[in-house]
Design a protein around this motif. Sequence first.
Motif, mmCIF file in Angstrom:
data_model
loop_
_atom_site.group_PDB
_atom_site.id
_atom_site.type_symbol
_atom_site.label_atom_id
_atom_site.label_comp_id
_atom_site.label_asym_id
_atom_site.label_seq_id
_atom_site.Cartn_x
_atom_site.Cartn_y
_atom_site.Cartn_z
ATOM 1 N N GLY B 16 11.249 108.521 -49.766
ATOM 2 C CA GLY B 16 9.872 108.044 -49.802
ATOM 3 C C GLY B 16 9.413 107.398 -48.502
ATOM 4 N N GLU B 17 10.352 107.031 -47.662
ATOM 5 C CA GLU B 17 9.992 106.422 -46.383
ATOM 6 C C GLU B 17 9.556 107.486 -45.375
ATOM 7 N N THR B 18 9.001 107.028 -44.270
ATOM 8 C CA THR B 18 8.583 107.910 -43.175
ATOM 9 C C THR B 18 9.554 107.762 -42.018
ATOM 10 N N VAL B 19 9.907 108.904 -41.429
ATOM 11 C CA VAL B 19 10.891 108.952 -40.346
ATOM 12 C C VAL B 19 10.239 109.495 -39.080
ATOM 13 N N THR B 20 10.602 108.921 -37.942
ATOM 14 C CA THR B 20 10.123 109.418 -36.657
ATOM 15 C C THR B 20 11.308 109.699 -35.746
ATOM 16 N N ILE B 21 11.351 110.918 -35.217
ATOM 17 C CA ILE B 21 12.387 111.329 -34.271
ATOM 18 C C ILE B 21 11.710 111.674 -32.958
ATOM 19 N N ASN B 22 12.281 111.185 -31.868
ATOM 20 C CA ASN B 22 11.682 111.354 -30.553
ATOM 21 C C ASN B 22 12.466 112.334 -29.686
ATOM 22 N N ILE B 69 5.693 116.974 -39.471
ATOM 23 C CA ILE B 69 4.578 117.013 -38.524
ATOM 24 C C ILE B 69 5.112 116.861 -37.112
ATOM 25 N N GLY B 70 4.752 117.794 -36.246
ATOM 26 C CA GLY B 70 5.133 117.715 -34.850
ATOM 27 C C GLY B 70 3.947 117.282 -34.004
ATOM 28 N N LEU B 79 8.805 114.229 -33.958
ATOM 29 C CA LEU B 79 8.828 114.867 -35.270
ATOM 30 C C LEU B 79 8.723 113.748 -36.297
ATOM 31 N N THR B 80 7.711 113.818 -37.131
ATOM 32 C CA THR B 80 7.518 112.832 -38.186
ATOM 33 C C THR B 80 7.755 113.510 -39.532
#
Lengths: 119, 113
Positions: B16-22, B69-70, B79-80
């Motif tokens: 349920g959380e949101t992740v961000t990869i850079n 989402i990119g 990348l989210t």
Amino acid sequence: QVQLQQSGAELAKPGSSVKISCKASGYTFTSYYISWIKQTTGQGLEYIGYINTGSGGTNYNEKFKGKATLTVDKSSSTAFMQLSSLTPDDSAVYYCARSHGGPRAFDYWGQGVMVTVSS
Amino acid sequence: DIVMTQSPSSLAVSAGETVTINCKSSQSLLSSGNQKNYLAWYQQKPGQSPKLLIYLASTRESGVPDRFIGSGSGTDFTLTISSVQAEDLADYYCQQHYSYPLTFGSGTKLEIK
């Protein structure tokens, strides 16, 4: 459906060669390049090179020149990669993947072939 | 060669959380000709081949859920993954498809708490 079916796992001795295959189905083979990618735990994903399946032209990552040789048999829609003078550093999973010309992202990948080099 | 630097190397989140990869490239991936960024994202689940999620920085591959989402331009990309699900457990890789040799980031391992 698009499929890239790779040959089975290989166990090879140092100094020998292996040739792995990638048989394509479900699309017009010569409309897409086939690339090869090496995956190891330590080095991650490394691009080896591509073959233009229509012309047979190739492009290699400098790192893999002399190590990998890419060929194609259009009659059977199969691409091949030969790895020569094997050392333990060549132990890895090798994937084939297709792209629509190049450079492009890879939209389909084979299942991978594990190559183990050991005496 | 273009060097791709990815961060973080791993992260653990709850469903349920949101992740961000850079992902950062050592040179711009923006084509001056068409103003497109040549950056792709892949998902590799345990024991499977990589699967294309995003190409041209923000174009979702057919069939990929819209929670992926990119974004980004030039040298900095993200990348989210919104509302992470258990099935998103995987390694994620960025890749530049701007010039040869094509190069990949070192990967981000996503774990679900």
